[in-house]
Design an enzyme around this catalytic site. Structure first.
Site, short mmCIF file in Angstrom:
data_model
loop_
_atom_site.label_atom_id
_atom_site.label_comp_id
_atom_site.label_asym_id
_atom_site.label_seq_id
_atom_site.Cartn_x
_atom_site.Cartn_y
_atom_site.Cartn_z
N GLU A 175 0.99 -1.39 -0.01
CA GLU A 175 -0.01 -0.16 0.04
C GLU A 175 0.31 1.44 -0.15
OE1 GLU A 175 0.85 -2.18 2.35
OE2 GLU A 175 -0.45 -1.77 4.73
N ARG A 176 2.28 0.80 0.52
CA ARG A 176 2.86 2.05 -0.13
C ARG A 176 3.21 3.00 -1.39
NH1 ARG A 176 7.88 0.33 4.19
NH2 ARG A 176 6.17 -1.49 5.59
N SER A 225 9.32 -9.03 4.46
CA SER A 225 9.48 -9.22 6.01
C SER A 225 9.36 -10.35 6.88
CB SER A 225 9.39 -8.33 7.25
OG SER A 225 8.52 -8.24 7.86
N CYS A 280 16.33 -6.45 -0.46
CA CYS A 280 16.83 -7.86 -0.10
C CYS A 280 17.92 -8.11 -0.25
CB CYS A 280 14.86 -8.61 -0.07
SG CYS A 280 14.98 -9.32 -1.66
N GLU A 382 17.82 -7.27 10.72
CA GLU A 382 17.57 -6.70 9.12
C GLU A 382 17.15 -5.11 9.06
OE1 GLU A 382 14.19 -7.36 7.05
OE2 GLU A 382 15.71 -7.23 4.88
P1 NAD Z 1 6.06 -5.68 4.66
O1 NAD Z 1 6.39 -7.42 5.34
O2 NAD Z 1 5.83 -5.07 5.69
O3 NAD Z 1 5.33 -5.96 4.05
C1 NAD Z 1 4.57 -6.91 3.13
C2 NAD Z 1 3.25 -7.72 2.50
O4 NAD Z 1 2.15 -7.41 3.89
C3 NAD Z 1 2.08 -5.72 1.78
O5 NAD Z 1 2.21 -6.04 0.91
C4 NAD Z 1 1.83 -5.60 3.30
O6 NAD Z 1 0.55 -4.87 3.20
C5 NAD Z 1 1.41 -6.99 3.57
N1 NAD Z 1 1.20 -6.73 5.64
C6 NAD Z 1 2.37 -5.96 6.36
N2 NAD Z 1 1.61 -6.06 7.56
C7 NAD Z 1 1.37 -7.24 7.87
C8 NAD Z 1 0.09 -7.83 8.72
N3 NAD Z 1 0.70 -7.73 9.43
N4 NAD Z 1 -1.16 -8.57 8.34
C9 NAD Z 1 -0.38 -8.61 7.07
N5 NAD Z 1 -0.15 -8.70 5.76
C10 NAD Z 1 0.52 -7.81 6.49
O7 NAD Z 1 7.36 -5.70 3.57
P2 NAD Z 1 8.16 -4.38 3.03
O8 NAD Z 1 8.47 -3.40 4.79
O9 NAD Z 1 7.08 -4.07 2.28
O10 NAD Z 1 9.41 -4.61 2.31
C11 NAD Z 1 10.48 -4.74 3.15
C12 NAD Z 1 10.52 -6.19 3.66
O11 NAD Z 1 10.58 -7.42 2.72
C13 NAD Z 1 12.39 -6.59 4.09
O12 NAD Z 1 11.77 -6.98 5.08
C14 NAD Z 1 13.06 -7.64 3.08
O13 NAD Z 1 14.17 -8.22 3.54
C15 NAD Z 1 11.79 -8.29 1.91
N6 NAD Z 1 12.06 -8.43 0.83
C16 NAD Z 1 12.31 -9.79 1.06
C17 NAD Z 1 12.97 -10.48 -0.44
C18 NAD Z 1 12.92 -11.79 -0.34
O14 NAD Z 1 12.80 -12.50 -1.90
N7 NAD Z 1 13.33 -12.92 0.51
C19 NAD Z 1 12.69 -9.05 -1.89
C20 NAD Z 1 11.68 -8.03 -1.65
C21 NAD Z 1 12.24 -8.01 -0.33
#
Ligand code: NAD
Length: 500
Positions: A175-176, A225, A280, A382
């Site tokens: 959503e960001r 995450s 990531c 992280e």
């Molecule tokens: P995030 O976990 O905050 O959000 C990811 C998704 O989950 C979003 O669509 C968000 O709306 C949803 N979300 C957030 N909080 C939630 C909750 N409490 N319950 C259910 N859904 C929820 O991650 P972010 O900040 O958008 O992205 C950064 C993170 O993603 C970092 O930890 C990064 O390392 C990771 N990442 C991993 C990879 C990989 O392939 N391993 C790739 C890119 C990013």
């Protein structure tokens, strides 16, 4: 103010009473608002998917692939517009935003060859008059939940393969920075994709839970995450879904005494600080082997860091832009304080960085720590910002152990001229993706992407043949066509048939 709506059944749909702010991180200002949907919004997307998916699955794979060819051409034609939109919401510089889109397009290129990937196996004469063959069939409806840091690439990893395999797909982007995912869905429609096969629903936890609990959604792919990844995996699988959930990372770059240090410094600067460290597959930990290596590396690294240019996302000379929002900026700065409090030597401090004319932007300057120890909380967790931590190792074995014992296991790199050391390292290290003199070893689209330990929950990886396996189920057919004359064909058999 611009409003960002859901894209359901081929049209823009405003549904939901709650909204989220979409920022311009370079300016530190809200530039749009996104409508956050509910279970009722999701149901509209599911209804459209249920109506459209059987015909899409029955469309021959070459025709499905042609939509991918058309989509690729459309994305290329709209590259500048997409990259500017992406950079304005995420904050990464335009050239990097183009890379985000291009890496996703490379998965679409893989999907252009989907007929070949979907061919089954066949055995003629597995028994007397018996042939055995297998086919890969789509699951029905799949969903993707994606992070903010690659708003083009990661959605394309998922919807490209899922749709090419004959599924309908519902995307719940971050959503960001939700605008580019919607534009991609619009371009898929323009490319010839039937309505209902790709919908985009916006939302937060409420929408995610509705996806995880919906009976008609058969598979969920998540990237984000680690705590959320684990939650998605647990709840999704408890509801009988196929789930792959990729989490956070803390990738190490091992620098052996024989490494080409000039190259290492160039590679580290890009891999640790590029995209403000919000990748990531960034390299936020460097592990020089031996104090001489550490001293020589540090001597070259500090001036290279001093030359880095932090700027707004449209500055063509900037190496990297702001982090995604104010809360994240604060979080990164808190980790810098934590690492200093834990005893790390703060060599370059990026806190308090402001850019003239853009004082409200969410900038963090490049930061370097030396003498970081494995027990530090700031090392275990992280940070996801432009912060590089140097952890000195005494030996090659210790350098293998550090990433192997770290809770995350996404990527790792070794810099060396010694082929034997590199080969040993690649074989022994307990991490999913390894670079040898390659700082960000994101595998090409026809290979496969996935980390280990807290970086990946579930069994199959993203894209490549692993992706095809994730988005399909195998059916195996054993067939016999009796000629009607043999008496044996009519015998009753109470013993399990064998090939003995
Ligand atoms: P995030 O976990 O905050 O959000 C990811 C998704 O989950 C979003 O669509 C968000 O709306 C949803 N979300 C957030 N909080 C939630 C909750 N409490 N319950 C259910 N859904 C929820 O991650 P972010 O900040 O958008 O992205 C950064 C993170 O993603 C970092 O930890 C990064 O390392 C990771 N990442 C991993 C990879 C990989 O392939 N391993 C790739 C890119 C990013």
């Amino acid at each position: 103010m611009r409003s960002i709506e859901h894209f359901i059944n081929g049209s823009s749909v405003a549904d939901g009473t709650r909204h989220g702010d979409v920022w311009n991180p370079s300016q530190g200002e809200v530039q749009a608002r996104v409508t956050l949907g509910t279970a009722a919004t999701l149901q509209k997307a599911v209804d459209a998917a249920n109506a459209a998916q059987p015909a899409w699955a029955a469309t021959n794979p070459q025709r499905r692939a042609r939509v991918m060819f058309n989509f690729k051409a459309l994305v290329e034609a709209n590259m500048n517009e997409l990259a500017e939109l992406l950079a304005s919401e995420h904050g990464k510089v335009i050239a990097d935003a183009k890379g985000d889109i291009q890496r996703g397009l490379e998965v679409i290129e893989f999907c252009c060859g989907i007929p070949h990937a979907l061919k089954g196996e066949y055995t003629q004469g597995a028994g007397p008059g018996i042939d055995v063959y297998s086919m890969r069939q789509p699951l029905g409806i799949g969903a993707g939940i994606t992070p903010f840091n690659f708003p083009a690439m990661i959605p394309m990893w998922m919807f490209g393969v899922a749709i090419a395999c004959g599924n309908a797909f519902i995307l719940k982007p971050s959503e960001r920075d939700p605008s580019v995912p919607v534009r991609l869905a619009e371009l898929m429609k323009e490319a010839g994709l039937p309505d209902g096969i790709l919908s985009v629903v916006h939302g937060d936890k409420e929408m995610v839970d509705a996806i995880l609990d919906h009976h008609d959604i058969k598979a969920v792919s998540f990237v984000g995450s680690s705590d959320i990844a684990q939650y998605i995996y647990s709840r999704g699988t408890a509801n009988g879904k196929r789930v792959q959930a990729f989490g956070g990372a803390k990738n190490h770059g091992i620098v052996m005494p024989d490494a080409d240090l000039d190259q290492v410094v160039n590679d580290l600067a890009g891999a640790a600080f590029g995209s403000a460290g919000e990748r990531c597959m960034a390299l936020p930990v460097v592990v020089p082997v031996g104090d001489d290596t550490a001293a020589a590396l540090r001597e070259k690294l500090v001036p290279a860091i001093d030359k880095l240019r932090v700027g707004i996302s449209t500055d063509p000379d900037a190496h990297y832009g702001p982090v995604v929002n104010e809360a994240h900026k604060q979080r990164v700065e808190n980790y810098i304080q934590m690492c200093a409090d834990e005893g790390g030597e703060l060599v370059v401090d990026g806190r308090g960085f402001t850019l003239q004319g853009h004082e409200k932007g969410f900038f963090v300057g490049p930061t370097l720590f030396d003498h970081v120890k494995p027990h530090f909380k700031s090392y275990q967790e992280e940070i996801f910002g432009p912060v590089l931590q140097m952890v000195r190792a005494d030996s090659f074995d210790e350098a293998v152990r550090l990433p192997s014992e770290h809770p995350y296991g996404n990527g790792v790199a070794i810099f060396t001229r010694n082929g034997h050391a590199a080969r040993e390292f690649a074989a022994r290290v307990n991490v999913g993706m390894v670079g040898v003199n390659v700082p960000i070893p994101v595998p090409v689209a026809y290979h496969t992407f996935g980390g280990w330990k807290r970086s990946g929950f579930g069994d199959t990886n993203q894209h490549g043949m692993e992706g095809v396996k994730f988005w399909t189920k195998v059916k195996t057919i054993t067939q016999k066509w009796p000629d009607g004359s043999a008496a044996g064909d009519h015998k009753e058999a109470f013993v399990i048939p064998t090939m003995a």
